[in-house]
Structures are given as C-alpha cells and as structure tokens.
Design a protein around this motif. Sequence first.
Motif, PDB file in Angstrom:
ATOM      1  N   VAL A  41       0.846  -1.204   0.000  1.00 29.12           N
ATOM      2  CA  VAL A  41       0.000   0.000   0.000  1.00 29.12           C
ATOM      3  C   VAL A  41       0.872   1.242   0.000  1.00 29.12           C
ATOM      4  O   VAL A  41       0.639   2.199  -0.747  1.00 29.12           O
ATOM      5  CB  VAL A  41      -0.933  -0.002   1.229  1.00 29.12           C
ATOM      6  CG1 VAL A  41      -1.679   1.331   1.335  1.00 29.12           C
ATOM      7  CG2 VAL A  41      -1.923  -1.155   1.139  1.00 29.12           C
ATOM      8  N   ILE A  42       1.920   1.236   0.838  1.00 29.16           N
ATOM      9  CA  ILE A  42       2.806   2.397   0.901  1.00 29.16           C
ATOM     10  C   ILE A  42       3.558   2.568  -0.408  1.00 29.16           C
ATOM     11  O   ILE A  42       3.779   3.702  -0.878  1.00 29.16           O
ATOM     12  CB  ILE A  42       3.784   2.271   2.087  1.00 29.16           C
ATOM     13  CG1 ILE A  42       3.000   2.125   3.400  1.00 29.16           C
ATOM     14  CG2 ILE A  42       4.714   3.470   2.163  1.00 29.16           C
ATOM     15  CD1 ILE A  42       2.024   3.240   3.678  1.00 29.16           C
ATOM     16  N   GLN A  43       3.951   1.473  -1.011  1.00 30.95           N
ATOM     17  CA  GLN A  43       4.651   1.555  -2.309  1.00 30.95           C
ATOM     18  C   GLN A  43       3.730   2.148  -3.380  1.00 30.95           C
ATOM     19  O   GLN A  43       4.173   2.944  -4.221  1.00 30.95           O
ATOM     20  CB  GLN A  43       5.139   0.160  -2.723  1.00 30.95           C
ATOM     21  CG  GLN A  43       6.282  -0.357  -1.847  1.00 30.95           C
ATOM     22  CD  GLN A  43       6.705  -1.761  -2.210  1.00 30.95           C
ATOM     23  OE1 GLN A  43       6.146  -2.369  -3.124  1.00 30.95           O
ATOM     24  NE2 GLN A  43       7.686  -2.278  -1.493  1.00 30.95           N
ATOM     25  N   LYS A  44       2.442   1.782  -3.337  1.00 32.07           N
ATOM     26  CA  LYS A  44       1.480   2.362  -4.288  1.00 32.07           C
ATOM     27  C   LYS A  44       1.377   3.863  -4.080  1.00 32.07           C
ATOM     28  O   LYS A  44       1.330   4.652  -5.037  1.00 32.07           O
ATOM     29  CB  LYS A  44       0.125   1.702  -4.108  1.00 32.07           C
ATOM     30  CG  LYS A  44      -0.978   2.297  -4.997  1.00 32.07           C
ATOM     31  CD  LYS A  44      -2.323   1.630  -4.742  1.00 32.07           C
ATOM     32  CE  LYS A  44      -3.404   2.283  -5.608  1.00 32.07           C
ATOM     33  NZ  LYS A  44      -4.740   1.661  -5.351  1.00 32.07           N
ATOM     34  N   MET A  45       1.340   4.284  -2.816  1.00 32.24           N
ATOM     35  CA  MET A  45       1.237   5.697  -2.503  1.00 32.24           C
ATOM     36  C   MET A  45       2.479   6.454  -2.955  1.00 32.24           C
ATOM     37  O   MET A  45       2.403   7.585  -3.443  1.00 32.24           O
ATOM     38  CB  MET A  45       1.008   5.885  -0.997  1.00 32.24           C
ATOM     39  CG  MET A  45      -0.363   5.379  -0.528  1.00 32.24           C
ATOM     40  SD  MET A  45      -0.516   5.226   1.278  1.00 32.24           S
ATOM     41  CE  MET A  45      -0.333   6.944   1.755  1.00 32.24           C
ATOM     42  N   ALA A  46       3.638   5.817  -2.820  1.00 29.60           N
ATOM     43  CA  ALA A  46       4.892   6.448  -3.248  1.00 29.60           C
ATOM     44  C   ALA A  46       4.888   6.672  -4.756  1.00 29.60           C
ATOM     45  O   ALA A  46       5.346   7.718  -5.250  1.00 29.60           O
ATOM     46  CB  ALA A  46       6.075   5.597  -2.829  1.00 29.60           C
ATOM     47  N   GLN A  47       4.353   5.695  -5.509  1.00 28.72           N
ATOM     48  CA  GLN A  47       4.288   5.832  -6.958  1.00 28.72           C
ATOM     49  C   GLN A  47       3.327   6.952  -7.371  1.00 28.72           C
ATOM     50  O   GLN A  47       3.607   7.711  -8.299  1.00 28.72           O
ATOM     51  CB  GLN A  47       3.846   4.497  -7.581  1.00 28.72           C
ATOM     52  CG  GLN A  47       4.908   3.408  -7.550  1.00 28.72           C
ATOM     53  CD  GLN A  47       6.118   3.784  -8.391  1.00 28.72           C
ATOM     54  OE1 GLN A  47       6.008   4.377  -9.461  1.00 28.72           O
ATOM     55  NE2 GLN A  47       7.316   3.443  -7.885  1.00 28.72           N
ATOM     56  N   LEU A  48       2.195   7.047  -6.639  1.00 33.67           N
ATOM     57  CA  LEU A  48       1.238   8.114  -6.939  1.00 33.67           C
ATOM     58  C   LEU A  48       1.859   9.490  -6.698  1.00 33.67           C
ATOM     59  O   LEU A  48       1.697  10.427  -7.490  1.00 33.67           O
ATOM     60  CB  LEU A  48      -0.016   7.964  -6.073  1.00 33.67           C
ATOM     61  CG  LEU A  48      -0.957   6.801  -6.419  1.00 33.67           C
ATOM     62  CD1 LEU A  48      -2.041   6.654  -5.360  1.00 33.67           C
ATOM     63  CD2 LEU A  48      -1.600   7.017  -7.792  1.00 33.67           C
ATOM     64  N   LYS A  49       2.594   9.602  -5.605  1.00 35.54           N
ATOM     65  CA  LYS A  49       3.239  10.872  -5.311  1.00 35.54           C
ATOM     66  C   LYS A  49       4.283  11.220  -6.364  1.00 35.54           C
ATOM     67  O   LYS A  49       4.387  12.379  -6.809  1.00 35.54           O
ATOM     68  CB  LYS A  49       3.881  10.822  -3.922  1.00 35.54           C
ATOM     69  CG  LYS A  49       4.545  12.146  -3.539  1.00 35.54           C
ATOM     70  CD  LYS A  49       5.297  12.038  -2.238  1.00 35.54           C
ATOM     71  CE  LYS A  49       6.021  13.360  -1.946  1.00 35.54           C
ATOM     72  NZ  LYS A  49       6.892  13.285  -0.770  1.00 35.54           N
ATOM     73  N   LYS A  50       5.036  10.216  -6.771  1.00 42.59           N
ATOM     74  CA  LYS A  50       6.082  10.449  -7.760  1.00 42.59           C
ATOM     75  C   LYS A  50       5.494  10.940  -9.079  1.00 42.59           C
ATOM     76  O   LYS A  50       6.106  11.765  -9.786  1.00 42.59           O
ATOM     77  CB  LYS A  50       6.877   9.158  -7.962  1.00 42.59           C
ATOM     78  CG  LYS A  50       8.096   9.317  -8.859  1.00 42.59           C
ATOM     79  CD  LYS A  50       8.866   8.014  -8.932  1.00 42.59           C
ATOM     80  CE  LYS A  50      10.092   8.155  -9.829  1.00 42.59           C
ATOM     81  NZ  LYS A  50      10.867   6.883  -9.896  1.00 42.59           N
ATOM     82  N   SER A  51       4.307  10.441  -9.403  1.00 43.93           N
ATOM     83  CA  SER A  51       3.667  10.834 -10.670  1.00 43.93           C
ATOM     84  C   SER A  51       2.841  12.118 -10.525  1.00 43.93           C
ATOM     85  O   SER A  51       2.155  12.510 -11.470  1.00 43.93           O
ATOM     86  CB  SER A  51       2.778   9.694 -11.181  1.00 43.93           C
ATOM     87  OG  SER A  51       1.744   9.423 -10.258  1.00 43.93           O
ATOM     88  N   GLN A  93       0.248  12.639  -8.521  1.00 45.98           N
ATOM     89  CA  GLN A  93      -1.166  12.417  -8.221  1.00 45.98           C
ATOM     90  C   GLN A  93      -1.406  12.500  -6.719  1.00 45.98           C
ATOM     91  O   GLN A  93      -0.484  12.557  -5.918  1.00 45.98           O
ATOM     92  CB  GLN A  93      -1.606  11.049  -8.748  1.00 45.98           C
ATOM     93  CG  GLN A  93      -1.445  10.890 -10.259  1.00 45.98           C
ATOM     94  CD  GLN A  93      -1.934   9.547 -10.732  1.00 45.98           C
ATOM     95  OE1 GLN A  93      -3.112   9.207 -10.554  1.00 45.98           O
ATOM     96  NE2 GLN A  93      -1.030   8.767 -11.326  1.00 45.98           N
ATOM     97  N   ASP A  94      -2.688  12.505  -6.339  1.00 43.52           N
ATOM     98  CA  ASP A  94      -3.048  12.544  -4.928  1.00 43.52           C
ATOM     99  C   ASP A  94      -4.092  11.470  -4.656  1.00 43.52           C
ATOM    100  O   ASP A  94      -4.609  10.831  -5.578  1.00 43.52           O
ATOM    101  CB  ASP A  94      -3.599  13.926  -4.543  1.00 43.52           C
ATOM    102  CG  ASP A  94      -3.410  14.236  -3.058  1.00 43.52           C
ATOM    103  OD1 ASP A  94      -3.195  13.277  -2.290  1.00 43.52           O
ATOM    104  OD2 ASP A  94      -3.495  15.408  -2.685  1.00 43.52           O
ATOM    105  N   LEU A  95      -4.442  11.282  -3.399  1.00 45.42           N
ATOM    106  CA  LEU A  95      -5.449  10.311  -3.019  1.00 45.42           C
ATOM    107  C   LEU A  95      -6.824  10.977  -2.970  1.00 45.42           C
ATOM    108  O   LEU A  95      -6.976  12.048  -2.361  1.00 45.42           O
ATOM    109  CB  LEU A  95      -5.135   9.719  -1.640  1.00 45.42           C
ATOM    110  CG  LEU A  95      -3.895   8.826  -1.564  1.00 45.42           C
ATOM    111  CD1 LEU A  95      -3.585   8.490  -0.115  1.00 45.42           C
ATOM    112  CD2 LEU A  95      -4.098   7.548  -2.356  1.00 45.42           C
ATOM    113  N   ALA A  96      -7.792  10.380  -3.601  1.00 46.18           N
ATOM    114  CA  ALA A  96      -9.159  10.913  -3.605  1.00 46.18           C
ATOM    115  C   ALA A  96      -9.962  10.200  -2.518  1.00 46.18           C
ATOM    116  O   ALA A  96     -10.725   9.268  -2.771  1.00 46.18           O
ATOM    117  CB  ALA A  96      -9.809  10.721  -4.974  1.00 46.18           C
TER     118      ALA A  96
END
Length: 871
Positions: A786-796, A798-801
């Motif tokens: 889950v944290i790795q997914k969040m790291a990828q979103l941040k790198k790209s 994006q944010d969490l909806a």
Amino acid sequence: MVARNRPGSAGEPVPSFSSLADVEPYHLSTNRERLRASAAFLAILVAIIQEDRLAFRRGRALSVSLSILCGWAGGLAGGQNDPVSSSQQWHSYAHDPGGMRFSPLRQIDRTNVRQLQRAWTYELPANPGNEIAAFESTPLMVEDALYFATQSGLAIALEAETGKQLWVFDPFRASGAGRRPVVNRGVAYWEGTSPAACGGQESGADRRIFYVTPDARLFALDPRTGSPCQGFGAGGAIDLREGIASQWPESEYSVSSPPVIYKNLVITGSQVQEFPSKGPSGAVRAFDVHSGKLVWRFDTLPKPGEAGHDSWEGDGWKDRSGVNAWGPISVDVENGMLFLPLGSPSYDFYGADRKGQNLFANSLVALKADTGKLVWHYQVVHHDIWDYDLPAQPVLTTLHRGEREIAAVVEVTKTGFVYVFDRLTGEPLFPIEERPVPRSELPGETTWPTQPFPLKPPPLARTSVTRDDITSVTAESRQYCLQQFGSILPARIFDPWGLTLKLEMPGTLGGANWSGASFDPSSGYLFVNTSDLGVVGEMEPQPAGSPESYLWGSKWGTFARFWDNQHYPCQQPPWGTLNAVNLNTGEIAWKVPLGIVDALAAKGIPQTGIYNLGGSMATAGGLVFIAATADHRFRAFDAQTGKELWVTKLEYNGHAAPLTYLGKKTNKQFVVVAVGAGGNIGDDASGPITLAAYALFPKGESSPAQAKLQAQLKKIPAGPGREPPAISPPPAAPAQPVPFSHQRHTTAGMSCDGCHQPSANGKKMQIPNLPTCMSCHQSVSTASPVIQKMAQLKKSGQDLAWTRVYQLPNFVFFNHQKHLDAKVGCEVCHGAVGERDVMRQEIETSMVTCINCHKLRKAPVSCGLCHNIGF
C-alpha cells in the motif's frame, strides 16, 4: 347590547347574542332549538328599539340590522336548516382575507369552555427533517374538509370532524429528489368559474387549493382528489424561482406564509436569505389562477425614477436581498387593496453598503390588488440593523371615532409597537413622533438619526433593561445573568451594534412576531401575544474579500438570547404576555402573563409567562384561544377580562395559530391547532407532529382521544439533559482509494490532530493529502504494498481521492475548532474511530442528535449556531 341565556336540550345555554353581527351566521339545528331561541331574538329586537346606547347608528344601519333579524326570524318560523355558511368554516389563513382571526361561532363560550377535550388527533406522515422546521400551519376548513401543508412539502386533506385522512399529495414522489424542510404556515383556497376546471371538466364552477413546496413551486390542486390542476403552469405548478432567483441558483428562495387570493389572482411573497447581502429579490408577484401566468410584479426595492429610490445611496439597492413579505399578506376585497408587511434588507445587522433609509424595507405597503401599483407606504424602522422585520399579517378593521367609522389597518411589530393607519390613505390614526436614537460608531456604518415611536397604543413589550431589572427568580439565575451581562447594562431599543457585546431589547423574536394579532369587532379589542426576550451580540471583523466586512455573533453563537443557562430570561418577569388593546381609544384594556415555567412553578414562584411563537384566535363566544408558549400548553382566555378559563397540556408546543369551525354532520364546534417538536424557542428536538382537535364533551365524560393523550403525555420526557434517542445501524463503510486503519495509527501513538488539522477558519477538519502521509511513510512501513502504491502516486504528481464519510447539508455550518476548544472529544461525534480498522459513519448527524447532545452538556441550542438564519 343585551345577552340572554336559556337552558338547552343538553343542559347547555343557547348562545347569548351580544351583537347583531352574531345573529345572522348562527344556525340552529333543530326546530325545538329554533322555537326556544325565539325568546333571544325578541329580547334583542326590544333592546334595539329601546336602548339608545346601541353601537349602531340610526337610519340605514338600523334598518339593515332589522332586516337581518327579520330574515333570521323567518328562518326560525319556517324551520329551515341552511347549509353551513362560509363564516362558520375557515376559508382564509386568518378566517377572513383581512387577517382578523375572528370567528362568529359561539357554541363554545365562557360558560362551557372547561368542557373542551381532545376530539381527535392526526399524526403527520413521517418525513426526513420534519423536526428541523416548526409545524406552524393553520389549516383551511372548506365544506367538510381540512387542507394544510407540511414542512417537508406534503399537502394533506382530512375529514374535518374525524381527522381521517382523505388524500396526501407529495410533489417529490415522482422525482425522488431530496427536500430541505421549510416552514409552511398554510394554503390558499379559490373558487369561481374557469374556462377549463381543475379536474379537466368543461368550463363552469371550479375550486382550487394553492400552496408552495420547499423548493418554491406554486401548485394548484383539486380539493377533491389532491391532483394537480390541468392547465396551471407545467403539470399543475409554476417555479417561483424563475425570474427572481434564476441567477442565484445556490441561494435560498422559498415561501413560508400562504399565498393570498384576490378575484382571479393568486399572490405570493417570499422567504429569502439574510446573508450574504446580495441575492434573490423579495418582489411580490400575482399570477392568474387558471394558467399560472404572471399578471404583475411589485419590486420591493424601488428602481431609479420610482418612488422611494432616493432612500438608497448610490447602487446600494442593486441585487439587494431581503425586503420581502415573508409574513402573511392581507387583502381588502371591498377596496381592492393589498397590505404587505415587509422585512429588513440583507445583511440584517450591518448596512455600510446600503446607506439611507432603505425603502421599502421594514415598511407597511399598500398596493392596488389588481395591478400591484403602490398606493401608500409607512416605514416603521429606518435603515434597520436589528432584524426588526415586519413579520405580522396586517389586521384590517373598522374603528369608531365618535359617530365616524374609519377603515383602518393595524400592524404589530417585533419592537412591541402597534401602528394604526387609515387604510385608504396611510394617515396615522394615533400620533407617531420621530425621536433621536444613538448613532453607530462602527466603521463604515451610518445609522439613521431618528426612529418612529407611536404615542398610542403604549409599547406591548419591554424596550429597555437596567441592572435593577435583572431577574431574581432564583439566586443561580441572577448570579449567571449579572456575571455574563451585568457589564453591558443599561440597554435600550435601537442601540446600534458595536465591537463589544451589546444587548437589544426586544430581541429578534420580538415583541410580536409572525403570529400577529386577532381582533374582536364587537369590542374593538386587538389581542397580541408578545415575548420579552432580548438578544446579545457584537460585530466581528471579517477577512479581506469576505461578503461582509463585519458579521454579528457572540461566544454563544448567532442569535444568542438574553437568558441564563436554563433558558430563563435575565430580566424580571413577565417573560411573555397576552395583551388586549382597545383600538378605539389606543389604551391597553388588559395585560396578563402568558405561559409558565414548570420547574419554577414547582418551587412556588408565581406565574412568570414565557416566550412564545404562534397566533391567537378570537370568537363570538367571548374567548381568545392561543397555544404558542414554550410550555406545551393550549389556553382559552376571557376576551373581556383576560382571565384564563381553560388550559390543557399538549404533546409538544403549538407554534401555530388555531382555527375553529362548525361540523356539518355533528353540528359541533371544533378548535384545531398544530402541535410539534422543534421550532425557534422549543426545547423539544424530536417527536410526533400532529393536528389536535378539541370539542365540547358532557361533564364527567372522557373522550377516547383525551384518554389516549393523557397516557402519551406520561411517556414524553421534558426538560434538558435527556439522553439522545437510539440510533439506527451504521451504514456500510465507503470504498477508499487505499485501505486505512485508524486503530493501527493510534496504537502507534498518533493523535487525531496529527493527521487532521483544522482549516484556517476552524470550521472544517482537513483530510490529509498524499504529501502529508508520505512525510511519515518515506521511512515507515516502506515495504508495504500500500505504501509503495502511494509512493508511486506521489512520484507521478497524483493525490489520493479520499471519500468523505460524514456529509452535512449545505445549509448547516459546523465549527470543529469551537468543539475542540470546548474539550469535546472526536469520538463524541465520530464514534470510537481509534478502535476501528475501517472508517464508517457510526453516529447520526441529524439535528435531533446534535440538539440532544447540546442539552446533555448544557450547551447552547440557538438556531444561529448551525444555521445562518433569522427569525
């Protein structure tokens, strides 16, 4: 005038006729009654001939009166049984279009009113939010049916003598749309001829019920079926927002008081926002009863070149909201005139952007009913900054000055003043003088230097308070009031608001309010219920770019009352009164406390009166009926003396005006009042909402409805501190973009405010964004998928909806910071979130839950805490 009694067939007296006007509408149901009533007829006839003190002039008036009596006598002799006349029904909101709230019925009178009992009870269908807005409806009674509307938009018809439901019309049923409850004080009735009748029949006799829904649709309904009338607007309705609120789609626009009828016109006022200042107009409009087409429009804010426009400096009038007829309008059918009680301009408490007197705000306005053209106006508050709307229906009366009869209009006000005018010209019938008042010292504000004070009648409510006036009903109340408010005294009416706490007396509830007055034409007495409840507040500067430079409020919230923590007003009683004003002389005939406080009465403290909202009704039986008070009571008073003759306990408060009528089948007189929880002054947040009907029962006999009521009253808790009601099972947890466990984070030592920070204004708690989450997780649990997914979103980028779990309606304002400052834990509103792996709504966010929680903690329950509204 003489009065004659005789024994009746059931041990009751035949009604005593105290004036000729009482005779014509009274219909006796049996030949025996007619014969026995002939003695009363002869007595009146002899009195007319012999007495010089009669209130009728010689000549034509006497001959007309005698002709009425002779016709009545013929009816007695011939044994005719006429159908129930319209005067014995209730065809208009106040019985007559001119707002007198007087009924010629006299079956219930001073001698037998103690025999009133509950005849039937109708409980309204359950609808979400019914408790949010008070049930203030006064039904109409036409033929054998009652017609009324509810806060949630239903129109309902009942059998008038049994309370049995005939039909219910739900304007939202087809669309499934949500509804915001809005106070609805009643419906309007029209009858006449139509090119095409309501039900689609060919031209001929037609009848229609008009009412407005919470979303401002004006419906025409068939009284027989409740079906929308064909040919009226689209599908039986017109959208009142069109042409008024179209450019303000998010702003409030509704109609709280019933439409009025003049010939083939249906005429509506409006309820509009009090904040911000720019928004929908308060224009009054007339529509064709057949088609719904607009016939005329009266702009309450005069445009350039129109009378009154020069009372606004610059463009202060443009797009100004307020100045609306939210109270009931009166119709002078004979002279073809309308009388509008207009409210204050928005924003109600600060007028730097509307310098001047601000016509036609706070004015009584007379219009030509067929065209909407201005006839005359009188402004009772100049440049209002106290929310002193004209909320009450104008009362159209005939006054006697020596040998002269004068068509008059009377307006009661929040200030406690009573204004009496010549109906045709607008000339005051008692002197009014402009007196200097304090000027505002608030930056930008320019108040008007004078205000109008009537010399007669005297003020009906308290208009000033000193330290010597502070309550002594209990030591605790006196101590609280002196500690909280002693430093701001003395205070008086028309004292401008400032940057420090001030008191205004009367407050925004009045004085008198929309409940207005009733009038007995035989005595010339006007009956007015008033509250003595001040309001406190101060002006708070707002950030640059805000809609207003200053807002009115206090540490207790908006519309904070001058009362203690038990809601006992801070000045000496009486706190509510019922007043009788002799309009022929301008003097107060009598004044009595209205209402009690049960907790104080139990301690032996004399009757204090209590604040009230709801109207009175006068009858030819010599009675004044009123509920209104915040003590769950319904009362009848002697109209001549003010003596309380009958009182009964209700399920909740009766914040409405009662009505009365004669049943066609039973020949019984019924008195009906709306009863419900909620409202601006009630402590009840939830419970059944009902129509309660009363009638006479023989001595010693208990009606089934009364027995059921007595059993129910024992189960209804009263007073503050009761536990919130049981809540329904929580809804399922909504899907989130990534799983999140509050329990895991609290176990790791995180606090709520570690992730949720209040916004700049303190009202909302922010949901953490992705950078906030990753500020910790760049080094914590980095191996988690889950944290790795969040790291990828941040790198790209994006944010969490995140999906919000708790949603409040857009008309509710909740301040998290105030609750944090009051040491209210997050779990009080959100449940044991720290123990949950999945976030779901565990606590109901209804008005009932919030109010009960506040009461449990002795916190304020002022409406203005959560709703930016006025009264």
